[in-house]
Write a protein that holds these residues in place. Structure first.
Motif, PDB file in Angstrom:
ATOM      1  N   VAL A 483       0.958  -1.209   0.040  1.00 24.50           N
ATOM      2  CA  VAL A 483       0.075   0.135   0.020  1.00 24.50           C
ATOM      3  C   VAL A 483       0.878   1.211   0.036  1.00 24.50           C
ATOM      4  O   VAL A 483       0.646   2.143  -0.606  1.00 24.50           O
ATOM      5  N   ILE A 486       2.057   1.734  -3.531  1.00 31.00           N
ATOM      6  CA  ILE A 486       1.128   2.326  -4.256  1.00 31.00           C
ATOM      7  C   ILE A 486       0.764   3.865  -4.053  1.00 31.00           C
ATOM      8  O   ILE A 486       0.808   4.613  -5.107  1.00 31.00           O
ATOM      9  N   TRP A 524      -6.839   0.298  -1.188  1.00 35.35           N
ATOM     10  CA  TRP A 524      -5.706  -0.060  -1.993  1.00 35.35           C
ATOM     11  C   TRP A 524      -5.229  -1.574  -1.574  1.00 35.35           C
ATOM     12  O   TRP A 524      -4.941  -2.417  -2.364  1.00 35.35           O
TER      13      TRP A 524
END
Length: 626
Positions: A483, A486, A524
């Protein structure tokens, strides 16, 4: 696909008879020419096996049989941009992991696909060709675990031994070399996005430099295993120079069904193999070298009686060596698929730009142009995503592949989403609408997974695929790291170099995540648990460790514990996965293994001659001894 036909036809014109194209120049040994015994039998002609076959046949007195389950690479496998076309082809084992509830949730049957090379040259024929060695601390940690001779300063010489780097500025550094068998170079063309990726990551605080040099942390336009614009597989690099050696026999489309080991002496005596529905037995005089890869190597060890005792007894396989960690310690690099950004300029690798007659003819005639871009990857980065992360600390936790196009729709008609195993309904709702639009993509990659999987037997039938338990994202720390990766990419898209192309997240809600607050950490996490993508860098299933390490399968000389005359030489032996694509490290492992084998048998030869001299001395002098 129309222009693929043009490429094929054009290559026939420029190259001659493609139907007989072998890449390596190696001829398949006729069945009736198999010898009854060899000094060395190498199982698997992939990234490691090809290196071993080349290096061991440098000793003219040694006979070597290389056994490969697949055939030859194809003309289309040469084309760097079309790397994904080899997935789901006859050159791919086409593995599927078992379904799980923590990852791969958007895939058919909740099963991620794994692509592994079933071809001479192995996964070096179907990968993206990216040349990345890993972090120096990867190897120093192997050394700290008791694996003598495997620290960074030990293995660097073997990376360099293989390498023929075409960048003269890199060759002048202590980290690279020229003149080896493996050609390493950059693509001959780039899109405008390549420079944008470099400057954007620099704006985020990271340097642009050689990620295989003094420091890994940072970004570079990647080098790859490319020779004159075409893929340089290990079959081409290592077997082509050895193709005329009389002491090398190569047999293709042949499956090894069992390694024969004496249950009393625990000595390896030969291998059983199947070719064209005919079973053969080949005796080995020195060693069997198992280089079948991180799935097939533990599979074959267990079929041969080496593995977890309870599991083998349940399957009905007699125990030769009860090594409970065979098949365990499975690690892989995974990332989020489908993280894409639309642009307002014609700068990416779209279908209408790569599927043109000019592009195809440029490549077929001169090996230049957009088709030389390795799987569309134009930027490779390594970052520390931890909050307050020290950018000077040289142990990244996230890798980044920047792609000047779509990682879902693919190129030249190939549906990458199908190779991932993504459900068609997800593709239709999320990605079909951008098939012909200009986009760039980023794959944040989990470099050091805490979650570990396992390879198990389905049965004692060697033709039945093993059971693969990937166990992705079973550790929350892995999810949190991805995460953060991302979110780094999302921030990157807002930097000036990428805003120049009006980069906008392709923000169609993921069908299974609509109940979660959009763009939150939970969103996410939902995305990455659904669209989980393997980078196909599996490793660790025959772990290397020192004597006394109960989790080890092989010792630092790669010899299988409890058995003589058997070594494992491939990604299986990695105690922990390297922080990069695994192919370069596997080639290094094979280079080092070849030297260890040569040294071991030189010592054996010296012992033999010493004993001969001692025996002769006894014959001469014993009558005079009172």
């Amino acid at each position: 696909m129309y222009y693929l036909s043009i490429l094929y036809a054009t290559t026939i014109y420029y190259r001659g008879d493609v139907a007989n194209y072998t890449g390596s120049g190696i001829k398949d040994l006729p069945k009736d020419s198999i010898l009854s015994h060899y000094d060395f039998v190498i199982i698997g002609g992939g990234s490691a096996g090809a290196v071993l076959a080349s290096r061991l046949t440098e000793v003219e007195d040694w006979s070597v049989l290389l056994i490969e389950a697949g055939g030859h690479e194809t003309v289309l496998s040469d084309v760097p941009l079309l790397a994904a076309h080899q997935q789901l082809s006859d050159n791919d084992w086409k593995y599927k992991v078992e379904s799980q509830d923590t990852a791969c949730l958007a895939m058919n049957e909740k099963k991620c696909r794994w692509s592994r090379g079933k071809v001479l040259g192995g996964s070096s024929v179907i990968n993206n060709m990216l040349y990345a060695r890993g972090n120096r601390f990867d190897f120093d940690n192997w050394l700290k675990q008791g694996n003598s001779g495997w620290g960074y300063n030990d293995v660097l010489q073997y990376f360099k031994k293989s390498e023929d780097n075409k960048d003269s500025s890199l060759v002048r550094t202590p980290y690279h070399s020229a003149g080896g068998y493996l050609t390493v170079s950059k693509s001959s063309a780039n899109t405008p996005l390549a420079e944008a990726f470099m400057t954007a990551v620099q704006e985020m605080g990271y340097d642009s430099h050689d990620i295989n040099g003094q420091r890994q942390m940072g970004i570079m336009v990647p080098q790859g295993t490319i020779r004159n614009g075409s893929r340089c597989s290990t079959a081409k690099a290592f077997l082509r120079p050895a193709r005329l050696r009389k002491n090398l026999h190569v047999i293709l489309n042949t499956l090894v069904t069992r390694i024969d080991i004496n249950n009393v002496t625990k000595a390896t005596s030969g291998v059983e193999l199947m070719k064209s529905n005919t079973r053969y037995y080949v005796r080995v005089d020195k060693e069997v070298l198992l280089s079948a890869g991180p799935i097939n190597s533990p599979h074959l060890l267990m079929l041969s009686g080496i593995g977890p005792e309870k599991h083998l007894k349940k399957i009905g396989i007699p125990i030769i060596s009860a090594l409970n960690n065979v098949g365990k310690n499975l690690q892989d690099h995974i990332g989020l698929g489908g993280l894409m950004f639309l642009t307002n300029q014609e700068v990416s690798l779209t279908h209408n730009r790569t599927e043109t007659a000019n592009t195809v003819f440029d490549y077929a005639a001169e090996r230049k142009g957009l088709l030389t871009i390795m799987g569309g990857v134009e930027g490779m980065g390594f970052i520390n995503s931890k909050p307050g992360g020290n950018l000077s600390k040289e142990q990244p936790d996230i890798g980044l592949n920047f792609v000047s196009g779509s990682t879902v729709t693919g190129y030249n008609g190939f549906k990458t989403w199908k190779a991932h195993g993504l459900k068609e309904s997800y593709y239709d709702s999320m990605y079909k609408s951008i098939l012909y639009k200009d986009v760039w993509s980023a794959i944040p990659i989990l470099l050091k997974p805490k979650s570990q999987g396992e390879i198990l037997l389905q049965s004692a039938d060697p033709f039945e695929y093993p059971k693969i338990l990937a166990n992705y994202l079973t550790e929350k720390e892995d999810v949190d790291t991805l995460v953060r990766g991302i979110k780094f990419v999302l921030d990157l898209a807002q930097t000036d170099p990428l805003r120049e192309f009006d980069s906008r997240l392709h923000d169609v809600p993921f069908p299974a995540c609509t109940a979660v607050l959009r763009h939150s950490d939970d969103y996410w996490e939902c995305m990455v648990r659904h669209y989980t993508v393997s980078l196909n860098n599996q490793a660790g299933t025959a772990k290397m460790g020192p004597n006394g390490d109960k989790t080890a399968v092989v010792n630092p000389q790669l010899e299988v514990y409890g058995v003589s005359g058997l070594r494992v030489v491939d990604a299986s032996i990695m105690p922990t996965l390297v922080s990069a694509n695994s192919n370069a490290a596997v080639i290094m492992i094979a280079e080092k293994a070849a030297d260890m084998i040569k040294a071991a048998w030189r010592k054996e030869m010296f012992r033999f001659y010493d004993n001969m001299v001692s025996a002769k001395a006894r014959i001469i002098y014993e009558p005079f001894i009172l």
